[in-house]
Design an enzyme around this catalytic site. Structure first.
Site, PDB file in Angstrom:
ATOM      1  N   ASP A 491       0.977  -1.153   0.029  1.00  0.00           N
ATOM      2  CA  ASP A 491      -0.092  -0.173  -0.013  1.00  0.00           C
ATOM      3  C   ASP A 491       0.985   1.237   0.220  1.00  0.00           C
ATOM      4  OD1 ASP A 491      -2.732  -0.301  -0.021  1.00  0.00           O
ATOM      5  OD2 ASP A 491      -2.648  -1.313   1.975  1.00  0.00           O
TER       6      ASP A 491
HETATM    7  C1  BGC Z   1      -0.170   1.424   6.307  1.00  0.00           C
HETATM    8  C2  BGC Z   1      -0.602   0.382   5.476  1.00  0.00           C
HETATM    9  C3  BGC Z   1      -1.753   0.225   5.122  1.00  0.00           C
HETATM   10  C4  BGC Z   1      -2.429   1.599   4.490  1.00  0.00           C
HETATM   11  C5  BGC Z   1      -3.922   1.706   4.270  1.00  0.00           C
HETATM   12  C6  BGC Z   1      -0.616   2.598   5.458  1.00  0.00           C
HETATM   13  O1  BGC Z   1      -0.308   3.997   6.432  1.00  0.00           O
HETATM   14  O2  BGC Z   1       1.375   1.643   6.270  1.00  0.00           O
HETATM   15  O3  BGC Z   1      -0.062  -0.770   5.928  1.00  0.00           O
HETATM   16  O4  BGC Z   1      -2.242  -0.868   4.328  1.00  0.00           O
HETATM   17  O5  BGC Z   1      -1.880   2.567   5.485  1.00  0.00           O
HETATM   18  O6  BGC Z   1      -4.798   1.896   5.361  1.00  0.00           O
HETATM   19  C1  NOJ Z   2      -2.298  -3.716   5.271  1.00  0.00           C
HETATM   20  C2  NOJ Z   2      -3.324  -3.852   4.300  1.00  0.00           C
HETATM   21  O1  NOJ Z   2      -4.238  -3.859   4.789  1.00  0.00           O
HETATM   22  C3  NOJ Z   2      -3.009  -4.599   3.154  1.00  0.00           C
HETATM   23  O2  NOJ Z   2      -3.813  -4.711   2.315  1.00  0.00           O
HETATM   24  C4  NOJ Z   2      -1.488  -4.411   2.528  1.00  0.00           C
HETATM   25  O3  NOJ Z   2      -1.448  -5.312   1.479  1.00  0.00           O
HETATM   26  C5  NOJ Z   2      -0.489  -4.323   3.611  1.00  0.00           C
HETATM   27  N1  NOJ Z   2      -0.822  -3.379   4.583  1.00  0.00           N
HETATM   28  C6  NOJ Z   2       0.618  -4.011   2.957  1.00  0.00           C
HETATM   29  O4  NOJ Z   2       0.879  -2.642   2.645  1.00  0.00           O
END
Ligand code: BGC
Ligand code: NOJ
Length: 822
Positions: A491
């Site tokens: 993400d």
């Molecule tokens: C986090 C991710 C998460 C994304 C969406 C980011 O700040 O690091 O792990 O998937 O937000 O909520």
């Molecule tokens: C948490 C999110 O829920 C997931 O969808 C994502 O793949 C991981 N973070 C890595 O960014």
């Protein structure tokens, strides 16, 4: 009872399927989930946490003060007061925090039991949500262990939330004038909003005749006091307050006299109820309680509570019996047979919406998350997986893209986050494939599903899957690799955002570049994996030309990966918006990423030319740490505008090179594909919660479930876990250990058996219910190999190959698997 030792705070009681915590002051709140379908609650080892009905944002029943001080409040409390000495304490330690003479918390499957003893008075509270009900039971048993009679007063406590959890903690000018309650007998009803558009309310009832009650937090606490020393408890006298606006709570006062050795019980029920629109009131502005009174009457009966608790235990016993293993490793046995499967249920139910780290507000049901959660859940309740798949597919847009999240109450895609995470559509293919392999039910492909929940747009699910591929194929970049869009699985790799404003969320910021040339090798790998599944599915439903098409698409994409996605020693991660490499030895930082190594090997890319082994050796060399495998190396030490959120984290945390556990099982699986069972299992143990229990003082999160991340070596708090419970690690770890290491894997044509285990294992057993028959599988590894099946016998008869047929005859079949060199 074993003493907690070393870095531990408790121990596993495998026979009872419980984790037993021996001191209340764990490094973080160690929590459990109660509720299995509609009513959910989180409860910590000191009674902290909150409850909601289906949607943690819109139907929040009780409040929780995230990162509040004192930590982990409020919760589900019962104060106990000695009426003679005036001393009082919390039956679950919090919120009074007086040092107990005895403390024990047992987190079990769907229940938590907390026992404490103070001044010779022992209390034990059992919390659980009965199956099929929208309420939680707190069953308190209180015992006088003194040699003289005790005169006690109990004060229960919950703090109600005004339903919309976001509004509740932001819109004070309005909501401090809203609260309304009713009290009838021993039941307190929280009915804020009921007079207008809401048809739901909460109730907090007690089995005992009450000596008083409170519904106003201000009156309960007293001016400027806290939960630690409420005036009502200090003085031993409820105020019978009826709240109007401000802060609604529920509190009962129950007086008891206990002879020496005597025990008494009180049952408290906290629940959620809805009334039909035209039956809301029994008198002007009075809630119609006809249904709820019956429920309260039913569940305040100890015999009914006993029965419901027994049913819950049986339910879990049944669910877990579908898949049980017996291996030479106690951690595997414990995790697979109990906790890993249990965690898969929680992640399936709640996706990433509500935990102690997900506030239940900003994130609904994640598209990619839930599709992956299904991989670890589908064997338990395939019908629920099916329903979820169809709900997810209904949030796909007509062009094949998908809303990144949806709200469980409406099942509508969240507009704020929208779509454009270009890996999303492909995960749907993997969940459908997993569902079919588990059940053999191809009819799901014919289910008629709308796009964006819009009536009139319905098409069979099979078409949705085709659209998933089409979406990717219409968005290929300069190297013929898939465009990354806003982000892929990672993400925080936002190659099109270029954010300069600290006030902007990376996740919702618009993609800025016109060219949109950034490409993802990860999505390419995922595409190949998904296209192979699609071909296998098409083949089996007689769509031969589709099967050929998807095989061809997989081959073409794999070729492009070999050509443009290989960096010499490992797979590249991406090309940024300027066509520069990400995750290459040419990069200054972030030279190698874990995700493409895992997914490309799983997709079989480079199996023939040795790239897979090379890539995995690079993982071992650059990414593997004693605490697990980190996301990339080296961590980014500064913010790169062309890479997005990833560089916003200090080195070693979260997506910036932490051990992001979700990806570790991909490497375990990849290692089994190349036949290295010792290494696969070594990786398994590095992140395994039960193994890490011994270093709980470093790991700090719950030792019975996976956490999203463990701080990487570049972080000062290396080895410390964060964001426990809701993580794709649960599903993928279960898949890695059971389907790839133990190698018992649902296949379109039956149950495939292809173990890849540590070479010193003499063998193991797996019991697996599969498509309506029970398989008792015994694997013998006399030659001490990692991989290789010499012969399989089914009910004593040798079979060709290693796919055991789906007998679907309700019988037990004995499968003997002889491993060794052919
Ligand atoms: C986090 C991710 C998460 C994304 C969406 C980011 O700040 O690091 O792990 O998937 O937000 O909520
Ligand atoms: C948490 C999110 O829920 C997931 O969808 C994502 O793949 C991981 N973070 C890595 O960014």
């Amino acid at each position: 009872m074993p003493e907690s030792e070393g870095g531990k705070y408790g121990y596993f009681d495998d026979a009872r399927r419980e984790y037993v915590i021996l001191r209340p002051d764990t490094p973080t709140p160690w929590i459990n989930y109660l509720g299995q379908e509609d009513y959910f609650a989180m409860i910590s080892n000191t009674g902290g946490g909150y409850s909601f009905y289906r949607d943690a944002r819109f139907r929040r029943i009780t409040r929780y003060r995230y990162h509040g001080v004192p930590l982990d409040q409020p919760g589900r409390y019962v104060y106990v007061r000695d009426a003679e000495s005036g001393q009082y304490w919390g039956a679950t330690w919090q919120p009074v925090k007086r040092p107990p003479e005895f403390y024990e918390c047992r987190h079990g499957l769907g229940y938590t039991i907390i026992t404490t003893r103070y001044s010779g008075i022992e209390s034990q509270v059992t919390y659980f949500v009965p199956l099929g009900q929208t309420l939680e039971v707190w069953r308190l048993k209180i015992t006088n262990r003194r040699d003289r009679p005790a005169k006690l007063q109990l004060f229960s406590y919950v703090e109600f939330c005004l339903w919309d959890a976001l509004d509740d903690m932001t819109n004070f000018q309005r909501n401090l004038s809203l609260a309304e309650v009713e009290v009838e007998g021993s039941a307190i009803y929280h009915k804020t909003g009921y007079r207008e558009r809401r048809n739901h309310f909460a109730f907090f009832a007690c089995s005992e005749r009450i000596a008083g009650f409170d519904t106003s937090r201000d009156e309960f606490l007293g001016s400027y006091k806290s939960l630690e020393n409420p005036i009502v408890v200090e003085e031993g006298r409820s105020r019978n307050s009826i709240v109007s606006g401000w802060y609604p709570i529920g509190s009962h006062q129950v007086n008891l006299e206990l002879a020496p050795g005597e025990s008494r019980e009180a049952i408290f029920l906290l629940g959620y109820a809805e009334n039909p629109q035209d039956e809301k009131f029994e008198a002007p502005n009075k809630i119609n309680k006809s249904r709820v009174r019956k429920v309260i009457e039913e569940f305040t009966r100890p015999s009914r509570v006993d029965e419901a608790f027994e049913q819950l235990k049986q339910y879990w016993g049944r669910l877990l019996s579908i898949l049980q293993v017996e291996t030479p490793d106690e951690h595997v046995n414990r995790m697979v047979n109990i906790w890993n499967q249990y965690q898969c249920m929680a992640t399936f139910n709640l996706s990433r919406s509500a935990s102690f780290y997900e506030s239940g507000i900003s994130r609904g049901i994640g598209f990619r998350d839930s599709n992956q959660d299904i991989l670890g859940f589908v064997h338990m309740i395939p019908e629920r997986a099916r329903e979820r798949i169809l709900d997810l597919a209904a949030t796909q847009l007509p062009d094949g893209s998908c809303y990144h999240q949806y709200q469980p109450i409406t099942k509508r895609g969240n507009k704020e986050i929208g779509s454009g995470f270009n890996d999303d559509p492909l995960w749907l293919v993997l969940s459908v494939a997993a569902y079919i392999k588990e059940t053999g039910d191809y009819s799901i492909l014919d289910e008629i599903v709308p796009y964006d929940n819009t009536p009139g747009t319905e098409e069979p699910l099979y078409k949705h899957l085709e659209k998933s591929f089409q979406y990717i194929l219409e968005r290929l970049g300069p190297h013929g690799l898939p465009l990354i869009g806003h982000a892929d699985w990672n993400d925080c790799l936002n190659l099109n955002v270029f954010s300069t404003s600290p006030d902007e969320s990376f996740q919702t910021a618009p993609d800025r570049t016109d060219g949109k040339t950034a490409e993802s090798v990860f999505i390419a790998g995922l595409f190949v994996l998904a296209a192979k599944e699609m071909a296998a599915i098409a083949e089996r439903i007689g769509r031969k030309s589709d099967a050929e098409k998807y095989r061809r698409l997989a081959d073409e994409m794999a070729k492009r990966v070999l050509e443009h996605g290989w960096d010499g020693e490992w797979f590249l991660r991406a090309y940024d918006a300027f066509g520069r490499k990400v995750g290459s030895r040419e990069c200054e930082e972030g030279k190698i990423f874990i995700e493409p190594q895992g997914i490309c090997v799983m997709a079989g890319i480079g199996l023939d030319n040795g790239y897979t082994v090379k890539a995995l050796d690079s993982v071992y060399k650059y990414l593997a740490t004693p605490h697990g495998i980190k996301l990339h190396h080296p961590a980014y030490t500064r913010y790169y505008i062309n890479l997005g959120e990833i560089g916003t984290y200090p080195p070693g945390y979260k997506e910036n090179a932490s051990i992001f556990c979700h990806t570790n099982p991909w490497i375990m699986i990849a290692e089994t594909i190349v036949g290295r069972g010792d290494r696969a299992f070594d990786y398994y143990k590095r992140i395994c919660p039960s193994v890490r229990e011994a270093i709980s003082h470093i790991h700090r999160c719950e030792p019975y479930v996976y956490a999203q991340m463990i701080a990487g070596p570049e972080a000062p708090r290396y080895g410390e876990a964060k964001n426990s419970w809701l993580t794709g690690t649960a599903a993928w770890s279960l898949v890695a250990i059971t389907q790839w290491i133990l190698g018992v894997r649902p296949h379109y044509d039956g149950l495939l058996i292809d173990p890849c285990i540590p070479s010193d294992w003499p063998g193991f057993k797996v019991t697996r219910w599969f498509r309506g028959a029970k398989y008792v599988i015994e694997v013998r590894n006399e030659e001490r190999v990692c991989k290789g099946v010499k012969q399989i016998y089914v009910d004593g008869v040798p079979i060709e190959g290693n796919i055991v047929p789906a007998f679907s005859d309700g019988r037990t079949h004995h499968v003997l698997v002889i491993m060794g060199r052919k």
